[in-house]
Design a protein around this motif. Structure first.
Motif, short mmCIF file in Angstrom:
data_model
loop_
_atom_site.label_atom_id
_atom_site.label_comp_id
_atom_site.label_asym_id
_atom_site.label_seq_id
_atom_site.Cartn_x
_atom_site.Cartn_y
_atom_site.Cartn_z
N VAL A 16 -5.94 4.40 7.60
CA VAL A 16 -6.23 4.22 9.02
C VAL A 16 -5.54 2.95 9.49
O VAL A 16 -5.21 2.08 8.69
CB VAL A 16 -7.75 4.14 9.29
N TRP A 19 -6.25 -2.23 12.65
CA TRP A 19 -7.15 -2.65 13.72
C TRP A 19 -8.44 -1.83 13.72
O TRP A 19 -9.49 -2.31 14.13
CB TRP A 19 -6.45 -2.59 15.09
N GLU A 20 -8.36 -0.58 13.25
CA GLU A 20 -9.57 0.24 13.16
C GLU A 20 -10.52 -0.34 12.11
O GLU A 20 -11.73 -0.36 12.29
CB GLU A 20 -9.24 1.69 12.82
N ARG A 24 -14.26 -1.57 12.87
CA ARG A 24 -15.36 -1.04 12.07
C ARG A 24 -16.13 -2.18 11.39
O ARG A 24 -17.36 -2.18 11.36
CB ARG A 24 -14.85 -0.05 11.02
#
Length: 178
Positions: A16, A19-20, A24
């Protein structure tokens, strides 16, 4: 693709976007901070075996929410850096802003004053009389009548000052030594 190339690829290719993982991590950190704050400061400073088990299982429960199934080395490093950075930021913010500090860390609770237990504060701290008496014995006091103050600090420790303690709380010339 050979086995060593596959291993190296799985270490460094994140599933992923970075930045995700940061978002998270931020959400999970904030969620856990609120949840642990709601459960009370006793959980932090005086871990019972079941409290330790809860923290270990909790960390495993939120792992996938943080890493989105990404098991790469880089993904783990991004998540760890996010958590450490957030923890540092919360430390700085609570140091500089006393209102946020009280919201996040809470305030000390006076559990015993002049030999009398403050039942309301004891209940708010989710502490039993047995736990209080045990902590007082650890501090060297045999009964509540000997206590001037017993304060549950923000970090979960219990500070105990007995009637025999030689201190002048009203001394305006007292200085804090470093």
């Amino acid at each position: 693709m050979t086995a060593p190339q596959s291993f190296v690829t799985s270490l460094f290719n994140i599933a992923v976007p970075w930045w995700e993982l940061v978002i998270r991590g931020l959400v999970v950190y904030a969620f856990l901070l609120v949840m642990l704050r709601i459960t009370g400061k006793r959980q932090v400073g005086q871990l019972a075996p079941f409290d330790l088990v809860l923290l270990l299982v909790l960390s495993n429960a939120v792992q996938n929410a943080m890493n989105a199934g990404d098991n790469s080395l880089i993904g783990g490093m991004v998540s760890a850096t996010t958590l450490i950075g957030l923890n540092y930021l919360v430390g700085v913010i609570t140091f500089k802003n006393k209102k946020l500090s009280m919201l996040i860390e809470g305030k000390p609770q006076i559990l015993v004053h002049n030999g009398k237990v403050n039942e309301h504060e004891l209940s708010r701290a989710q502490m039993t009389h047995h736990e209080l008496l045990s902590a007082l014995r650890k501090a060297g006091y045999g009964c509540i009548d000997e206590i001037r103050f017993a304060v549950l600090e923000n970090n979960g420790s219990l500070s105990v000052i007995g009637h025999d303690h030689k201190s002048d709380f009203n001394n305006k010339d007292a200085e804090i030594s470093s």
